[in-house]
Write a protein that holds these residues in place. Sequence first.
Motif, mmCIF file in Angstrom:
data_model
loop_
_atom_site.group_PDB
_atom_site.id
_atom_site.type_symbol
_atom_site.label_atom_id
_atom_site.label_comp_id
_atom_site.label_asym_id
_atom_site.label_seq_id
_atom_site.Cartn_x
_atom_site.Cartn_y
_atom_site.Cartn_z
ATOM 1 N N ASP A 177 0.824 -1.202 0.000
ATOM 2 C CA ASP A 177 0.000 0.000 0.000
ATOM 3 C C ASP A 177 0.863 1.259 0.000
ATOM 4 O O ASP A 177 0.498 2.267 -0.609
ATOM 5 C CB ASP A 177 -0.924 -0.003 1.215
ATOM 6 N N LYS A 178 2.008 1.208 0.678
ATOM 7 C CA LYS A 178 2.893 2.376 0.689
ATOM 8 C C LYS A 178 3.427 2.672 -0.709
ATOM 9 O O LYS A 178 3.605 3.833 -1.086
ATOM 10 C CB LYS A 178 4.042 2.151 1.667
ATOM 11 N N ILE A 179 3.714 1.618 -1.458
ATOM 12 C CA ILE A 179 4.170 1.825 -2.835
ATOM 13 C C ILE A 179 3.087 2.519 -3.658
ATOM 14 O O ILE A 179 3.348 3.442 -4.422
ATOM 15 C CB ILE A 179 4.569 0.481 -3.476
ATOM 16 N N GLN A 180 1.839 2.091 -3.473
ATOM 17 C CA GLN A 180 0.721 2.717 -4.180
ATOM 18 C C GLN A 180 0.547 4.166 -3.734
ATOM 19 O O GLN A 180 0.270 5.055 -4.554
ATOM 20 C CB GLN A 180 -0.562 1.932 -3.919
ATOM 21 N N MET A 181 0.710 4.415 -2.431
ATOM 22 C CA MET A 181 0.596 5.785 -1.918
ATOM 23 C C MET A 181 1.670 6.680 -2.520
ATOM 24 O O MET A 181 1.414 7.836 -2.892
ATOM 25 C CB MET A 181 0.699 5.769 -0.386
ATOM 26 N N GLY A 182 2.900 6.149 -2.635
ATOM 27 C CA GLY A 182 3.972 6.919 -3.260
ATOM 28 C C GLY A 182 3.658 7.253 -4.705
ATOM 29 O O GLY A 182 3.943 8.367 -5.180
ATOM 30 N N TYR A 183 3.061 6.290 -5.393
ATOM 31 C CA TYR A 183 2.658 6.513 -6.792
ATOM 32 C C TYR A 183 1.585 7.596 -6.885
ATOM 33 O O TYR A 183 1.651 8.490 -7.748
ATOM 34 C CB TYR A 183 2.154 5.205 -7.389
ATOM 35 N N ASP A 184 0.596 7.534 -6.007
ATOM 36 C CA ASP A 184 -0.471 8.541 -6.008
ATOM 37 C C ASP A 184 0.082 9.935 -5.708
ATOM 38 O O ASP A 184 -0.339 10.927 -6.319
ATOM 39 C CB ASP A 184 -1.528 8.178 -4.968
ATOM 40 N N LEU A 185 1.014 10.005 -4.769
ATOM 41 C CA LEU A 185 1.626 11.298 -4.433
ATOM 42 C C LEU A 185 2.450 11.830 -5.602
ATOM 43 O O LEU A 185 2.513 13.044 -5.832
ATOM 44 C CB LEU A 185 2.496 11.165 -3.180
ATOM 45 N N GLN A 186 3.098 10.921 -6.340
ATOM 46 C CA GLN A 186 3.856 11.345 -7.523
ATOM 47 C C GLN A 186 2.925 12.002 -8.545
ATOM 48 O O GLN A 186 3.262 13.031 -9.139
ATOM 49 C CB GLN A 186 4.556 10.147 -8.153
ATOM 50 N N LYS A 187 1.751 11.424 -8.736
ATOM 51 C CA LYS A 187 0.793 12.008 -9.679
ATOM 52 C C LYS A 187 0.351 13.398 -9.216
ATOM 53 O O LYS A 187 0.147 14.300 -10.037
ATOM 54 C CB LYS A 187 -0.407 11.080 -9.847
ATOM 55 N N LEU A 188 0.192 13.567 -7.886
ATOM 56 C CA LEU A 188 -0.173 14.879 -7.367
ATOM 57 C C LEU A 188 0.936 15.889 -7.598
ATOM 58 O O LEU A 188 0.678 17.047 -7.946
ATOM 59 C CB LEU A 188 -0.500 14.779 -5.879
ATOM 60 N N LEU A 189 2.190 15.472 -7.397
ATOM 61 C CA LEU A 189 3.320 16.374 -7.644
ATOM 62 C C LEU A 189 3.376 16.781 -9.116
ATOM 63 O O LEU A 189 3.626 17.951 -9.442
ATOM 64 C CB LEU A 189 4.629 15.704 -7.231
ATOM 65 N N ASP A 190 3.147 15.811 -10.016
ATOM 66 C CA ASP A 190 3.147 16.113 -11.452
ATOM 67 C C ASP A 190 2.014 17.079 -11.798
ATOM 68 O O ASP A 190 2.194 18.003 -12.600
ATOM 69 C CB ASP A 190 2.988 14.820 -12.255
ATOM 70 N N GLU A 191 0.856 16.855 -11.193
ATOM 71 C CA GLU A 191 -0.290 17.730 -11.444
ATOM 72 C C GLU A 191 -0.010 19.153 -10.960
ATOM 73 O O GLU A 191 -0.316 20.134 -11.651
ATOM 74 C CB GLU A 191 -1.520 17.168 -10.737
ATOM 75 N N LEU A 192 0.596 19.262 -9.769
ATOM 76 C CA LEU A 192 0.940 20.577 -9.228
ATOM 77 C C LEU A 192 1.912 21.309 -10.148
ATOM 78 O O LEU A 192 1.764 22.516 -10.400
ATOM 79 C CB LEU A 192 1.543 20.426 -7.831
#
Length: 240
Positions: A177-192
């Motif tokens: 789940d932490k790996i998935q959370m890191g992936y989701d946060l990466q998408k947020l950083l890219d969006e920002l």
Amino acid sequence: MAISSKTRKFLWAKSGNRCAVCKVELITKKTTLNEFNIGEECHIISSKPNGPRHIPDLKEYDIYENLLLLCRNHHKEIDEFTDTYTEELLRYVKTSHENWIKNTISKAVEDTENEYKPKFIMRILSGKELLNIVNEAHAYNTDYDDIKDHEEAQYIGSIIQTFIDYGDISGMVEAYDKIQMGYDLQKLLDELEEKGYYVFGERNPEAILPHISKTDKWTVATIIIRKKENPEVLIFFQNT
């Protein structure tokens, strides 16, 4: 079924090492060498048929929502005087105490912001790096540029809250789940970045917050969102 180590860790963190009733510190140093633990994990609803506030056939008894962190005296008191300490009252005590811990730490971070605010922090480039910063933090020091309209306020507010939510639950999930959370946060950083923002941050694992304790150390995660045209950002890139 016993209380899991993750549930126990989450309970102690959310309770701030203090009794939910009297607020006394539960693990304290009685000498320079030894620590003394008077904390006990109390079940709001007992799993035993003759136990306090028992409800038969409850699906799970050892979950975080059914646990309250108390000193030994108050654990004994609430289990003996069940007419006074009802399930509803104990759930109110739990929620109120954990909110008090959260607000007290946030106030302490705000009041001592200048002391702990870094002079220079690095830009966060990956979701994994961001998750490592917010992972199980006790408090968050956040900042952002002036907001131009309601839409931007909603967007930046939701992003910051998402970062904090991920930090709060990170200690309760498995490695997958932490790996998935890191992936989701990466998408947020890219969006920002696409919307014109950069995220900067650091983790201070040994901050002492005098409003809470003169000895306990707390992990404080600093997250700062800056617009690309902000002079501070331009200076950062000139120096890197």
